[in-house]
Design a protein around this motif. Structure first.
Motif, short mmCIF file in Angstrom:
data_model
loop_
_atom_site.label_atom_id
_atom_site.label_comp_id
_atom_site.label_asym_id
_atom_site.label_seq_id
_atom_site.Cartn_x
_atom_site.Cartn_y
_atom_site.Cartn_z
N LEU B 57 41.55 31.57 38.62
CA LEU B 57 42.17 32.78 39.01
C LEU B 57 41.06 33.98 38.60
O LEU B 57 40.98 34.47 37.25
CB LEU B 57 43.52 33.27 38.35
N GLU B 58 40.38 34.53 39.62
CA GLU B 58 39.32 35.21 39.21
C GLU B 58 39.66 36.86 39.01
O GLU B 58 39.67 37.39 37.86
CB GLU B 58 38.36 35.36 40.55
N LYS B 59 40.35 37.41 39.92
CA LYS B 59 40.46 39.03 39.53
C LYS B 59 41.97 39.23 38.89
O LYS B 59 42.98 39.17 39.44
CB LYS B 59 40.34 39.68 41.05
N LYS B 60 41.64 39.54 37.61
CA LYS B 60 42.73 39.74 36.89
C LYS B 60 43.88 40.65 37.49
O LYS B 60 44.84 40.67 37.00
CB LYS B 60 42.38 40.02 35.43
N ASN B 61 43.25 41.89 37.60
CA ASN B 61 43.90 43.06 38.25
C ASN B 61 45.07 42.63 39.40
O ASN B 61 45.78 43.40 39.74
CB ASN B 61 43.25 44.52 38.34
N LEU B 62 44.69 41.58 40.02
CA LEU B 62 45.66 41.27 41.22
C LEU B 62 46.70 40.45 40.74
O LEU B 62 47.45 39.87 41.53
CB LEU B 62 44.90 40.64 42.55
N VAL B 63 46.75 39.84 39.52
CA VAL B 63 47.47 38.59 39.00
C VAL B 63 48.85 39.23 38.50
O VAL B 63 48.56 40.03 37.41
CB VAL B 63 46.87 37.51 38.23
N ARG B 64 49.95 38.70 38.76
CA ARG B 64 50.98 39.24 37.90
C ARG B 64 51.62 37.74 37.42
O ARG B 64 51.63 36.84 38.20
CB ARG B 64 52.12 39.95 38.99
N HIS B 65 52.14 37.99 36.28
CA HIS B 65 52.58 36.68 35.63
C HIS B 65 54.17 36.51 35.62
O HIS B 65 54.64 37.49 35.29
CB HIS B 65 52.07 36.43 34.16
#
Lengths: 196, 156
Positions: B57-65
């Motif tokens: 998962l590259e772009k951290k700001n696009l990821v929601r957990h």
């Protein structure tokens, strides 16, 4: 005689200590590793107003994978171990021969690979699990199915371009994707075992 | 008039450490930019499943957990059944995921809204029922890109 006063230099030797402290703090609180996982795309929600069309798929085009609440696996009506699943899926997806039990193939022209190739355009791997299936098993099954596709694509990439699939550029990846399209379908889970 | 000082005689000069802070600061900035702060603390116990076909998962700001698992020791008030955690809250119903996704999406810049990835961090022993409910909620919210977080399998 006027004596010129020297401005005393600020001692900077503790600066190193301070920055080391900061460095260590950041090393401890941050993580280098990014998350890894299996990426999937969910199908969009169906419009409830739209009438559902039944699509008839020939039995030879379907590989049905069922996982029950005891984490037991059944593929096309036969019980199977998860370790065998990858080879079974590879056998199903690979487009060799005109075997009646394997999915239908259609000739598709792929210029990047130089020619026309048989592609199983209509095949579907249908995955259904129970509400009581454990997440661990579900991921294991998903992983094996994705691995089957990845291995076939990798083998083709090695044969054609002498490079693994992941190192190819986008066009070449696309060409190999057309040759081995990933068609995984997940049915909505049913509760057979009574477990919630 | 300048005078020559004759102090110390032939003693070796100490190596100047004046550049040391600069070097360390450089290291510091390197680490600050390449790493990221630890994710939200999980309130549920999670031992990740193992898989081999992993994607980063590259772009951290696009990821929601989304965390799913049994509440850990500090959060026993939520019971011992598998629960869903969004940000720092444990929620009651899987349907709440849909509204949460909508608010999270609204907080993102417009150009990134379509690229949102939801990372599902679920425990090995979780039953698929609750995960299917979450998946249905995500479909309803039109958040279709998901990632099942897993550990790298050692062999194979």
């Amino acid at each position: 005689m006027k004596k010129e006063r020297e401005v005393q230099e600020i001692n900077a030797s503790s600066m190193a200590d301070i920055s080391f402290l900061l460095l260590v703090f950041f090393l401890v609180t941050t993580t280098m590793a990014t998350d890894e996982g299996l990426s999937r795309v969910l199908p969009p929600m169906k419009d409830p107003n739209q009438e559902q069309q039944k699509v008839d798929i020939k039995p030879r085009n379907i590989m049905e994978v069922l996982v029950n609440s005891n984490d037991k696996l059944m593929v096309n009506g036969e019980e199977m171990d998860v370790l065998q699943l990858k080879n079974e899926a590879k056998r199903f997806i690979s487009t060799n021969g005109n075997d009646e039990t394997l999915p239908e193939v259609e000739p598709v022209e792929i210029p990047e690979l130089g020619g026309t190739f048989p592609v199983a355009t209509a095949h579907v791997i249908s995955l259904q699990n129970d509400r009581g299936t454990s997440y661990e098993k579900y991921i294991a099954v998903q992983n094996e199915l994705v691995a089957a596709y990845d291995e076939l694509r990798d083998a083709k990439a090695m044969e054609k371009f002498r490079k693994p699939y992941s190192e190819l550029d986008e066009d070449k990846q696309k060409a190999i994707k057309t040759l081995y399209p990933q068609r995984l379908s997940e049915a909505e889970p049913k509760s057979y075992g009574g477990a919630k | 008039m300048a005078t020559f000082r004759k102090s110390g005689g032939r003693k070796l000069k100490a190596i100047s450490t004046a550049s040391l802070p600069d070097i360390v600061f450089m290291l510091l900035f390197f680490f600050m930019s390449t790493t990221h702060m630890k994710d939200k603390t999980s309130m549920v116990q999670i031992s990740l499943p193992e898989a081999s076909q992993l994607v980063k998962l590259e772009k951290k700001n696009l990821v929601r957990h989304i965390f799913i698992g049994e509440p850990n020791k500090e959060n026993r008030q939520y019971g011992t059944d598998s629960r869903i955690q969004l940000n720092d809250d444990i929620i009651d119903k899987p349907e709440e995921v849909t509204t949460w996704i909508a608010t999270e999406r609204a907080s993102m810049p417009e150009s990134d809204q379509g690229k949102m990835v939801v990372s599902l961090k679920a425990d090995n022993k979780t039953k698929m029922g609750i995960i299917s409910d979450v998946k249905q909620a995500l479909r309803r919210a039109n958040a279709l890109k998901i990632n099942y977080t897993a550990k790298k399998r050692a062999n194979q």
